[in-house]
Scaffold this active site. Structure first.
Site, short mmCIF file in Angstrom:
data_model
loop_
_atom_site.label_atom_id
_atom_site.label_comp_id
_atom_site.label_asym_id
_atom_site.label_seq_id
_atom_site.Cartn_x
_atom_site.Cartn_y
_atom_site.Cartn_z
N GLU A 1 0.83 -1.22 0.00
CA GLU A 1 0.00 0.00 0.00
C GLU A 1 0.86 1.26 0.00
O GLU A 1 0.61 2.19 0.76
CB GLU A 1 -0.95 0.00 1.21
N GLU B 1 -4.15 -8.83 0.47
CA GLU B 1 -4.56 -8.60 1.86
C GLU B 1 -6.08 -8.62 1.88
O GLU B 1 -6.72 -7.91 1.11
CB GLU B 1 -4.02 -7.25 2.32
C1 GAL Z 1 -3.98 -2.51 5.58
C2 GAL Z 1 -2.47 -2.44 5.84
C3 GAL Z 1 -2.06 -3.33 6.98
C4 GAL Z 1 -2.98 -3.11 8.14
C5 GAL Z 1 -4.40 -3.39 7.71
C6 GAL Z 1 -5.42 -3.32 8.80
O1 GAL Z 1 -4.43 -1.47 4.82
O2 GAL Z 1 -1.78 -2.83 4.69
O3 GAL Z 1 -0.74 -3.08 7.33
O4 GAL Z 1 -2.84 -1.80 8.57
O5 GAL Z 1 -4.74 -2.45 6.73
O6 GAL Z 1 -6.71 -3.55 8.28
#
Ligand code: GAL
Length: 818
Positions: A405, A484
């Site tokens: 991100e 993710e």
């Molecule tokens: C994402 C990020 C992670 C964590 C996660 C929590 O956007 O890449 O590191 O912060 O959100 O939902």
């Protein structure tokens, strides 16, 4: 590097015996002196004296300790510290010094750090040796020019800036350190690269590329694959392994390559490299192929901390994490958002886990003011090369990620950086694809997607997976996966009523989140949403859930930072949270995440079984929730949900059927939402294809009566590192977990062992992790016991608690065979 003339055509079968000139690798973890300066654990400031690198500096008052060491986990938790980095005092300056003897000069000597948090600077005998800012990088420095016969003093200064991380980074020399002594000519640091370009079943070709350091006329390199006896010579060499045993997830077969360097016929260096024989391919029609067969990536993202043990690396603690994840059916891990400890990859090689190694959480644009963006321009190339060179022989590693991100995803400058990073990786390793985790949907369409080999979207299953769909339509040639996913939040054993499907609800109690597994922050969603997207678009090769284990820091939805209240879209919830935060004057207590499928101590939350049901469809299992101890809810609606690998289930309350339900299309859990609570026994019988498949029972527990203890291993090595994880359960007199109990448990230990950590999985607790007592959280707590080096015997761990029958467990510690 010096020039090299390779002598070819030598007989290779009779290598000379081990000579005194060969490399020596020495464990350098023991007997360091340590002191902190700057921001101190108690919140005070201590000025850092000048000249601490000088051998003459007075360090008599410094602590003596062994590495790996995390100074942050020692605590104390402090209310005024940031929630997002765990309210622990990891920020500040730390000095480590080690005195060692050198009997004779003449060899080249190197010190190797697997990782030090952060901004390392190293001196030997007061002379500056070098520096490495990135706390997750491994690095080696040559000490030879500064070494003296007799006593030597190695000094390391670390400096953790506040606001340099989005999670708990830990602090200190938290990974292993080694001293390596070699001849003038040696295999260069990470100088061996083994690839297996072709794997027909009858024989595999193993290509070996060797980089030498200090080579001169008369230097020769020979290779031998130990298990098979296959051998050859040269710095670029191809060997053949007949009837290779492939590395795959069920049988992670490994081979060892021995590289020998000779100087005028005499052995001067020898190094072993573990590798696996396997092929990987990422396709747009058949997904990810391991040795030609599709493997769906059932992955999780993991941060690097080990819960109550902090970030100090411990192989057994890592192995236990992987065991727990594997039992769930997890077959892939993304090392979010940084390179892991080498031991992690050794375990994944051995245990059959696919790994995506990730480099950075930030490039040039910062996410927190003092993060990697400060070093990116000067250091990204060295850090990326270090990552790839160190890890490219691991069969478990199947992808390199340049970032998570990163803020540059949406602009032309970012696209250029992405291409540069990919090119650097490709110049080191062309056998694995490069990827990045993108949350900005534009990155799939603005040219960024062309700078990676396989494209990862973060959190794009929502809105009926419209961006997945658009990406697949627009890019039939780029493999896609969920880098993710989910980010569902829950606290183990907490349930709040009335139950709601609204993801912004579910907060309750004292900063807890309901475990009905529907709650998620605004950008996220429950697991089922991703499952549906993957089922609708099977070309997507898998997902990496945020996260496998809870981690210290980032206690969303209770971050306190400006996004915190926005995590609740429900106005009533928001108002309630706002009032609660104001009452506390801003310093709210949560200090670890709610994202984990497994809590900080390794105890599975309910969600574990939702993933297990999907990821291990052949395992007969059923899991019923919530717990069934609700004396205040008699006659009230208390929904009962079931996670099962079956396709149908019938729930009974006190023997009476509440009905049989079948999973519909894109349905992943079964629900009985209108159950009226009565104490007694809940039972589920699950079916698959009409036949009984699995059962689960949830009785109402009686009063807390005794402690039940179970050690994950009752025999451990007496090596001063090995651990036994002991789960303590508050039980009723029948041995049933008392789900809402929070009794405090005290521990005493006898024999050759020590208590190194305690925990309970409660993200709000400020009790220290290094203690000999702990409150249970919803019926469970954990005590971690470590052996003492060289002392075999019986460790007796006794747990006691007011008003309950206590218990003792015995753990044997064994000296290894040699
Ligand atoms: C994402 C990020 C992670 C964590 C996660 C929590 O956007 O890449 O590191 O912060 O959100 O939902």
């Amino acid at each position: 590097m010096n020039s090299l003339k390779i002598i070819v055509g030598l007989a290779v079968l009779s290598l000379p015996l081990v000579s005194a000139a060969e490399r020596e690798t020495i464990d350098f973890n023991g007997g360091w002196k340590f002191a902190r300066f700057g921001a101190m654990p108690d919140g005070s400031q201590l000025a850092e004296p000048a000249g601490l690198e000088k051998p003459s500096a007075d360090v008599s008052a410094w602590r003596i300790l062994d590495l790996p060491h995390d100074w942050g986990i020692e605590g104390p938790f402090r209310a005024e510290l940031e929630n997002r980095t765990g309210k622990l005092p990891w920020a500040g300056i730390g000095w480590y010094r080690k005195t060692f003897e050198v009997e004779a000069l003449g060899k080249r000597v190197f010190v190797e750090f697997d990782g030090a948090m952060s901004n390392s600077q190293v001196w030997l005998n007061g002379e500056y040796v070098g520096e490495w800012p990135y706390g997750y990088a491994s690095f080696q420095f040559e000490l030879t020019p500064f070494l003296q016969q007799g006593e030597n003093v190695l000094a390391v200064r670390l400096d953790n800036k506040e606001r340099s991380s989005r999670w708990y980074p830990g602090g200190g020399i938290y990974r292993n350190v080694r001293l390596v002594k070699t001849a003038a000519t040696r295999v260069a640091h990470w100088g061996t690269f083994v690839t297996t370009p072709e794997v027909p079943t009858t024989s595999a070709s193993v290509h070996i590329q060797t980089t030498l350091d200090g080579a001169v006329e008369g230097t020769e390199v020979r290779h031998e694959i130990l298990e098979t006896g296959s051998n050859g010579s040269g710095t670029d060499c191809t060997l053949t392994v007949k009837s290779p045993k492939l590395w795959d997830l069920q049988s992670p077969n490994l081979y060892t390559l021995e590289t020998t360097v000779l100087q005028n016929g005499e052995v001067v260096d020898r190094e072993q490299t573990v590798f696996g024989i396997r092929t990987i391919e990422f396709t747009t029609d058949r997904g990810f192929l391991l040795n030609g067969k599709t493997v769906v990536m059932n992955g999780v993202c993991q941060h690097h901390d080990l819960g109550p043990l902090g970030t100090a690396i411990n192989t057994r603690a890592l192995e236990r994490q992987i065991e727990i994840l594997k039992e769930m059916g997890c077959n892939a891990i993304r090392t979010s958002h940084n390179p892991p400890a080498p031991e992690f990859l050794e375990l994944c090689d051995r245990m059959g886990i696919l790994v995506q190694v990730e480099a950075f959480d930030a490039w040039k644009a910062s996410k927190t003011p003092n993060d990697y963006s400060l070093h990116f321009t000067e250091w990204h190339e060295r850090d990326l090369r270090a990552m790839v060179r160190r890890d490219r022989n691991h069969p478990s590693v199947v992808m390199w990620s340049t970032g998570n991100e990163v803020r540059e995803q949406g602009n032309a400058a970012g696209i250029k950086i992405s291409q540069q990073l990919t090119d650097i990786i490709k110049s080191e390793d062309i056998t694995r694809p490069v990827t990045a985790g993108c949350n900005n949907y534009r990155a799939g369409f603005n040219g960024f997607e062309q700078t990676v080999d396989v494209f990862g979207y973060n959190y794009k299953a929502k809105q009926n997976a419209k961006y997945y769909k658009q990406f697949l339509q627009k890019h039939p040639d780029i493999p896609l996966y969920g880098s993710e996913t989910a980010s569902t939040v829950s606290s183990r054993g907490e349930y709040f009523f009335p139950f709601s499907e609204d993801k912004s609800k579910g907060s309750g109690g004292y900063f807890q989140v309901s475990s009905y597994d529907f709650t998620a922050p605004s950008w996220a969603y429950r697991p089922d949403v991703e499952f549906e997207a993957l089922d609708r678009y099977p070309k997507i090769f898998g997902e990496f859930v945020w996260t496998g284990f809870d981690y210290i820091g980032e206690p969303t939805p209770y971050n306190k930072d400006s996004t915190n209240l926005l995590n609740f879209t429900d106005p009533k919830q928001r108002a309630r949270m706002k009032a609660e935060l104001e009452k506390l004057g801003g310093d709210i207590p949560p200090r670890s995440s709610y994202f984990g499928i497994v809590d900080l101590c390794g105890f599975p939350k309910d969600r574990y079984f939702l993933y297990q049901a999907r990821w291990r469809p052949d395992l007969p299992m059923a899991h019923i929730l919530p717990h069934w101890n609700w004396p205040e809810r008699v006659g009230e609606v208390t929904p009962v949900h079931v996670y099962t690998s079956g396709d149908e289930a019938e729930v009974f309350l006190n023997g009476k059927s509440l009905g049989r339900k079948k999973k519909g299309l894109y349905e992943y859990r079964l629900r009985w939402d209108d159950v009226l609570y009565q104490p007694g026994e809940l039972k589920v019988i699950a079916y698959k294809n009409g036949k009984p498949w699995a059962e689960d029972v949830m009785p109402t527990a009686g009063d807390a009566a005794k402690l039940s203890l179970s050690a994950d291993r009752s025999e451990i090595a007496a090596d001063g590192r090995d651990l036994s994880f002991i789960t303590v359960q508050i039980s009723d007199q029948d041995g049933q977990l008392v789900p809402r109990s929070h009794n405090e448990v005290a521990f005493t230990i006898e024999g050759p062992g020590k208590i190194v950590a305690v925990g309970n999985g409660n993200p709000v607790s400020h009790e220290p992790f290094q203690a000999s007592r702990r409150k249970a959280f919803n019926g469970l707590c954990l005590v971690v016991v470590q052996s003492v080096k060289g002392e075999a015997g019986i460790i007796r761990l006794t747990a006691s608690s007011d008003g309950l029958i206590g218990r003792t467990v015995e753990i044997k510690t064994l000296k290894s065979a040699n």
